[in-house]
Every structure is written in structure tokens, then in C-alpha cells.
Scaffold this active site. Structure first.
Site, PDB file in Angstrom:
ATOM      1  N   HIS A   1      -2.942  -5.496 -64.338  1.00 56.51           N
ATOM      2  CA  HIS A   1      -2.614  -5.400 -65.770  1.00 56.51           C
ATOM      3  C   HIS A   1      -3.886  -5.342 -66.620  1.00 56.51           C
ATOM      4  CE1 HIS A   1       0.340  -6.789 -69.138  1.00 56.51           C
ATOM      5  NE2 HIS A   1      -0.589  -5.981 -69.609  1.00 56.51           N
TER       6      HIS A   1
ATOM      7  N   ASN B   1      -0.328   2.361 -72.530  1.00 58.87           N
ATOM      8  CA  ASN B   1      -0.136   2.351 -73.998  1.00 58.87           C
ATOM      9  C   ASN B   1      -1.401   2.784 -74.738  1.00 58.87           C
ATOM     10  OD1 ASN B   1      -1.456  -0.052 -73.313  1.00 58.87           O
ATOM     11  ND2 ASN B   1      -0.645  -1.144 -75.084  1.00 58.87           N
TER      12      ASN B   1
ATOM     13  N   ASP C   1      -4.398  -9.007 -68.157  1.00 64.59           N
ATOM     14  CA  ASP C   1      -3.965  -8.401 -69.426  1.00 64.59           C
ATOM     15  C   ASP C   1      -5.196  -8.151 -70.313  1.00 64.59           C
ATOM     16  OD1 ASP C   1      -2.515  -7.338 -71.492  1.00 64.59           O
ATOM     17  OD2 ASP C   1      -1.510  -9.205 -72.061  1.00 64.59           O
TER      18      ASP C   1
ATOM     19  N   PHE D   1      -3.206  -8.268 -81.346  1.00 69.38           N
ATOM     20  CA  PHE D   1      -3.038  -9.177 -80.213  1.00 69.38           C
ATOM     21  C   PHE D   1      -3.961  -8.755 -79.072  1.00 69.38           C
ATOM     22  CE2 PHE D   1       1.273  -9.323 -82.160  1.00 69.38           C
ATOM     23  CZ  PHE D   1       1.459 -10.694 -82.265  1.00 69.38           C
TER      24      PHE D   1
HETATM   25 ZN   LIG Z   1       2.178  -6.979 -72.529  1.00 68.51          ZN
END
Ligand SMILES: [Zn+2]
Length: 441
Positions: free
Chosen positions: A62, A96, A307, A325
Site C-alpha cells: 500500500h 488514485n 499507506d 490526509f
Molecule cells: Zn486508504
């Protein structure tokens, strides 16, 4: 001509345990693991690994690399080099970007840029829905043919339950996981941090744990219904951990990940309106952190994933509610795992390596995560004893948004070997990695 390297006397750590062994790499493969390999290694370059740990290369399922469209935050090259410096030999790039990676051409672009970077291997993850709009399924089979290893709309949840059902059904015919960022947008709307005592005190609109929990529950039911492979991203709540544990108990095909920040920090890290601690899902309570740690310990949470979400300084300098974020994680993850989980008595080093290499490889079907003879020579050489302090200015990532600045940690990568090539050596210094990333970006 053969190109052999002989690692002598290191502590070889795999999920099976830790033992002082020699490793012989020939070309792109690990060819021997055992005691006293001198006779097989006469023509090899010798590396004295005494006092160092030799790990199967770390895998991060991730990571946000921001290319295309956000190259001021990170490029595929700077991200792949930051990964190598952190000890990662394989990373999975989230789709994304701008535009999103939602077709075979986009997937092919990430593959090509990843190869050009010449650092950690970069595996693209394709979008679930066209444009990540949550409406129409992408061409999953064609993206897989182009190199995608999973699908996700991460950054966003797959809010439409019918679409999530379809994604699980289709992907199951290809044997790849659907990774989901579990968040009910109607419950999280307008929120910037965990909803609780701290958010009330700071006067910041909160995101309740329920926003994550209801989506995890839905996804588990859909995985059970379809038989598809579900991967739940960045689990942050006690209820989430407990539901996943129960689902695994009844045989649901689910894997899950936790991040270093969710096993280390609580929502109190936000006090002072510190935007570097603004992350989604948000940092939660001490009870949630304890549950995440227990989930990692017993394997309910299979993987530790960073992440890694780089943002430019100016973007994080905004008012708390307006700042984006995310935080960077590739260069601190292994040290935080060692310091917080191993030194913290949660699990042993072999289990940590399972959660950071072997289990992620299994979850995403990657040919890595092992030091078996015949396996690709993806290897991380790690100094377990080195103590250091996290300094954002010493990161190779293009971005500096870490909440761990100034934190003392233990353990540092010395060598990162990908396919038999030493791509990163700590002796070269971070400036070398930065230059390489710039040259190959
Ligand atoms: Zn996420």
C-alpha cells in the site's frame, strides 16, 4: 559469466525463525542457504554479514507514488528509491493518481516507470471503477495482463455495494484480491480526525469508528457471498479487527493490513493541530491501538503496510481542516516495527518479517517474501542494533510529512538487493539515492 555474492555469517531471519547462516546469490537467484558455503563460493564476492540480519526483501502492498499528476509530492522513481532505502524490495502502487490508473495503458506506464527507476520493484494496482467514480467496473482482465496485481479504489471506498459485489465476483475469476479502503462516506463526511474526546476538545469535526466498521462488515458479507478475495486496507478500529478475526474463523477469504502509525500513535498526536498526524483512517484511541497490535500478533492483520502518502509542505501547512490526509512511511516502517512491536513485546523478529514480507507476498500473489533456494534474490540486510532519530530532512521521499520527526528508533537498512543487484547501500548515503531517483524519474 556468473555474478556471485556470498553473505557470510549473518542472522538469517524468516517466518520460520532466526539462524546464523550463509547465503549464496548467483545472478538473479538465491542458490544456496546453509552453513559454511565457502567451497561453493570460491569465485564469489564475499560480504561479511556478521552482526547483521538478513531478511527476505520487505514488501509494501500500500503505497501512493503520485505519478502521474502529483509529481511535486513524489514520483515513481523517488518513491521506489525511498522504498529501497527503507528496506523494501517490492511495493504496490495505488491507482488514485491524476488521472487514475484505470486501464491497461495506465498500468503499463507504472510498470515502465518502475523499471526505469531501478530501485524497489513497483507493482501497479488498478482501479476498481472507471475514473474511480464508483460507477462502472474497469477492464480487470486487461489490466492484469498489463501487470496489475490487485484492484482498489483506495483514497476512496467502493461505496456502491452492488459494484463491490461485482468487483469481488470478477476478480475471483482472475485470482487477485480486491483491496478496499473501508469508509462509509456518509458517516465520515466533513471529518478530519477520530471522533472522540480529543476531537471535541480541539473543536475538530470527527470521523467515528463506525464509518470504518460498517464498511468492513459489508465487505466481509460480500466476500462471503461471492467467494472473492478481499483485502481490507489500513484497519484502525477494535471492532474492525474483531470482525475480521471472526470472518477468518468461518473461512472467509480475507486478508488485512495495519500501518505503523495505527499501531504506534493515538489521536492525541493531533493535539496542537499537527497536520502531519492527519491521516485517513484517522489515528484512534489507545484501545484501538492495543487491538491493532493484538491483530498483528495473532495474524488477524496479515500485513504491515505503510499507506505511504506524500504531500507537499505547503499543502500540509494549511489549517487542519483544509490539509490533505496522509503521511510518508517507507523509510521508517521497519524501524517502527522493530522498536514498537518487537521491543514492545508484541511479537518476535521472525513474525515481524512475516507481516512485512512473506504475508504481503502471499496476499497479493507476488513472487517474493522468501529466502528459499531458487527464489529471486530480493534481500534486505539490516542492522538491528543501530539507533537513530527520524529526521524529515534526511528522507529520500520528495515529501517530509511524517509525524515521527525527532523520534528515536532502532534498526536500519544497510543493503537492499533486488534481483541480485545491490540497489541501495547505506554506505552510499541518502544523497546518492536522491540523485539516482532524480536521474531516473
Ligand atoms: Zn486508504
Amino acid at each position: 559469466m556468473s555474478r556471485k555474492t556470498h553473505f557470510e555469517g549473518g542472522l538469517v531471519v524468516t517466518p520460520a525463525g532466526a539462524e546464523q547462516l550463509d547465503i549464496l546469490i548467483d545472478g538473479e537467484q538465491i542458490v544456496r542457504v546453509g552453513h559454511g558455503l565457502q567451497d561453493d563460493a570460491l569465485d564469489a564476492q564475499r560480504v561479511d554479514a556478521r552482526g547483521l540480519a538478513i531478511l527476505p526483501g520487505l514488501i509494501d502492498v500500500h503505497v501512493h507514488l503520485r505519478e502521474p499528476g502529483g509529481e511535486h509530492k513524489e514520483t515513481i522513481a523517488t518513491g521506489a528509491w525511498a522504498a529501497a532505502v527503507g528496506g523494501f524490495t517490492s511495493i504496490c502502487a495505488m491507482p488514485n493518481t491524476d488521472p487514475p490508473i484505470d486501464d491497461p495503458a495506465g498500468v503499463g506506464y507504472v510498470v515502465a516507470q518502475g523499471r526505469r527507476a531501478g530501485a524497489a520493484r513497483v507493482y501497479p494496482v488498478g482501479a476498481v471503477s472507471v475514473g474511480q467514480k464508483g460507477e462502472r467496473l474497469t477492464l480487470i482482465g486487461e489490466m492484469i495482463d498489463a501487470g496489475a496485481v490487485a484492484i482498489t479504489d483506495d483514497g476512496l471506498p467502493v461505496a456502491d455495494s452492488g459494484l463491490m459485489r461485482l468487483a469481488l465476483e470478477y476478480s475471483s475469476t482472475f485470482g487477485i484480491p480486491v483491496a478496499d479502503h473501508c469508509e462509509d462516506p456518509t458517516l465520515s463526511r466533513g471529518g478530519s480526525m477520530n471522533e472522540g474526546i480529543v476531537s471535541t476538545r480541539l473543536g475538530i469535526t470527527g470521523i467515528p469508528s463506525a464509518a470504518e466498521n460498517v464498511m468492513i462488515a459489508r465487505d466481509l458479507f460480500l466476500a462471503e457471498l461471492t467467494g472473492g478475495r478481499l483485502h481490507i486496507q489500513h484497519v484502525s478500529t477494535r471492532n474492525g479487527v474483531e470482525m475480521i478475526r471472526a470472518a477468518k474463523g468461518r473461512g472467509v477469504a480475507v486478508t488485512a493490513e495495519a500501518t505503523p502509525h495505527h499501531f504506534t500513535l493515538t489521536d492525541e498526536a493531533v493535539i496542537g493541530y499537527r497536520t502531519e498526524a492527519k491521516v485517513n483512517p484517522p489515528l484512534r484511541t489507545a484501545d484501538d491501538v492495543a487491538a491493532v497490535r493484538e491483530g498483528i500478533r495473532d495474524g488477524t492483520l496479515d500485513c504491515i503496510a505503510t499507506d505511504h502518502a506524500p504531500h507537499h509542505y505547503d499543502e500540509k501547512e494549511q489549517a487542519f481542516e483544509d490539509a490533505p490526509f496522509g503521511l510518508v512511511g517507507l523509510e521508517t516502517a521497519l524501524a517502527l516495527g522493530l522498536t514498537e512491536l518487537v521491543d514492545g513485546g508484541v511479537l518476535g523478529l521472525p513474525d515481524l518479517i512475516d507481516r512485512m514480507s512473506t504475508a504481503p507476498a502471499r496476499a497479493f500473489g507476488l513472487p517474493a517474501g522468501t529466502l528459499r533456494e531458487g527464489a529471486p534474490a530480493d534481500v534486505t540486510v539490516f542492522d538491528v542494533g543501530e539507533e537513530w532519530t527520524v529526521d524529515p530532512d534526511r528522507l529520500v521521499s520528495k515529501s517530509r510529512n511524517t509525524p515521527f520527526a525527532g523520534r528515536g528508533v532502532r534498526g536500519r537498512t544497510r543493503l537492499t538487493i533486488v534481483g541480485g543487484h545491490v540497489v541501495w547501500s547505506a554506505d552510499q548515503g541518502v544523497e546518492h539515492a536522491r540523485q539516482q531517483a532524480r536521474r531516473r524519474g
